[in-house]
Design an enzyme around this catalytic site. Structure first.
Site, mmCIF file in Angstrom:
data_model
loop_
_atom_site.group_PDB
_atom_site.id
_atom_site.type_symbol
_atom_site.label_atom_id
_atom_site.label_comp_id
_atom_site.label_asym_id
_atom_site.label_seq_id
_atom_site.Cartn_x
_atom_site.Cartn_y
_atom_site.Cartn_z
ATOM 1 C CB VAL A 160 36.621 -31.627 24.395
ATOM 2 C CG1 VAL A 160 37.543 -32.834 24.241
ATOM 3 C CG2 VAL A 160 35.205 -32.068 24.761
ATOM 4 C CB CYS A 161 41.254 -31.117 24.000
ATOM 5 S SG CYS A 161 42.989 -31.214 23.560
#
Ligand SMILES: *[C@@H]1O[C@H](CO)[C@@H](O)[C@H](O)[C@H]1NC(C)=O
Ligand SMILES: *[C@@H]1O[C@H](CO)[C@@H](O)[C@H](O)[C@H]1NC(C)=O
Ligand SMILES: *[C@@H]1O[C@H](CO)[C@@H](O)[C@H](O)[C@H]1NC(C)=O
Length: 270
Positions: A160-161
């Site tokens: 994520v990210c």
């Protein structure tokens, strides 16, 4: 009153999910015949989820996906285990290690307790790697080494990210299409010169590696992941996204943030 409402909400969510479960419970045969997104590989249910924790992780990169996956667990259709992994069992704080990043000496830093260390090396089906300010720490050796070691045994890796930066540093994204935060694009993409960085993209799937753009894009990635990896994925996706009132983005190319942050278009397709 607020607490009362929140606990009622949670009770009704659990109740709604419990109601949902008997009529849609996956049968053994539906599990055996279910296919993954590649549509060639029969899958068995995902059981063991891990989260790689390190100092100054991004809160929502961890708790966003866990919110969705915990509600899936509360539907009582699938047994799911959670392993919160870190270098030691000491509480992991979101506080940056580098004092200049907290010049006002704020104390706005929750902690999370790991359940296992990297040395425990549990058998995981899925590992989730969050981003966060700590991703840029020079002292991320144990996390990078663990990810490099664990990846070949995983069924799926989710980042994520800026968590994609940890995976890039571990070399596991080399030769793969992947994405990361558009806000932090210039910092993260140089960590993986062999990676086919994709933009615009809210998330990207390449084989068993799922990478999302910034923070909230991780929610849409997890819904898309559930959608294709669980036998009744589309029903679970509709139910859980509705329960948390998330305005789902189901088009992985729907990414206005690439333009906003001047990230050049590159997709490595055809
Ligand atoms: C799909 O599965 C086949 C057979 O396991 C594999 O060779 C191929 O690389 C997979 N494709 C993707 C996109 O995962
Ligand atoms: C779930 O998969 C279906 C096709 O099976 C697709 O039409 C739908 O857009 C997907 N939803 C999400 C949230 O990925
Ligand atoms: C997905 O979003 C992209 C970018 O906005 C758009 O070009 C494309 O047509 C969309 N695809 C679908 C199926 O709506």
């Amino acid at each position: 009153m607020v607490f009362h409402s929140v606990s009622s909400l949670i009770t009704s969510l659990s109740y709604m999910l419990a109601l949902f479960s008997p009529s849609t419970r996956a049968t053994d045969s539906s599990i055996k015949t279910c296919r993954d997104e590649n549509t060639t590989t029969p899958i068995t249910p995902l059981l063991n989820y891990g989260v790689l924790l390190y100092r100054a992780f991004e809160l929502m990169d961890v708790f966003g996906p866990l919110e969705i996956l915990q509600l899936l667990t509360e539907s009582k259709q699938y047994k799911q285990n959670l392993f919160l992994l870190s270098r030691t069992l000491a509480p992991v704080t979101t506080e940056p290690a580098y004092p200049p990043m907290n010049p006002l000496s704020s104390s706005f830093w929750p902690v999370i307790l790991p359940t296992h260390t990297f040395a425990d090396d549990p058998d995981l089906d899925v590992l989730i790697v969050p981003g966060g300010a700590g991703e840029r720490s020079p002292d991320l050796g144990p996390e990078v080494a663990y990810l490099r070691h664990a990846y070949p045994k995983l069924r799926y890796l989710i980042t994520v990210c800026t968590g994609a930066g940890v995976a890039a540093r571990a070399g596991v994204l080399d030769g793969r299409r992947a994405t990361t935060s558009k806000y932090a694009w210039g910092d993260i993409t140089p960590l993986g010169n062999g990676v086919k960085w994709v933009a615009p993209a809210r998330w990207v799937v390449d084989g068993n590696i799922w990478t999302s753009s910034g923070v909230t894009a991780g929610l849409d990635l997890v819904f898309a992941f559930i959608n294709v990896t669980y036998p009744n994925g589309p029903e679970l996706t509709t139910l859980i996204s509705g329960a948390i009132e998330h305005k789902l983005v189901s088009n992985s190319s729907d990414d206005p943030f690439a333009a906003r942050f001047n990230v050049p278009t590159q997709n490595y397709l055809g």
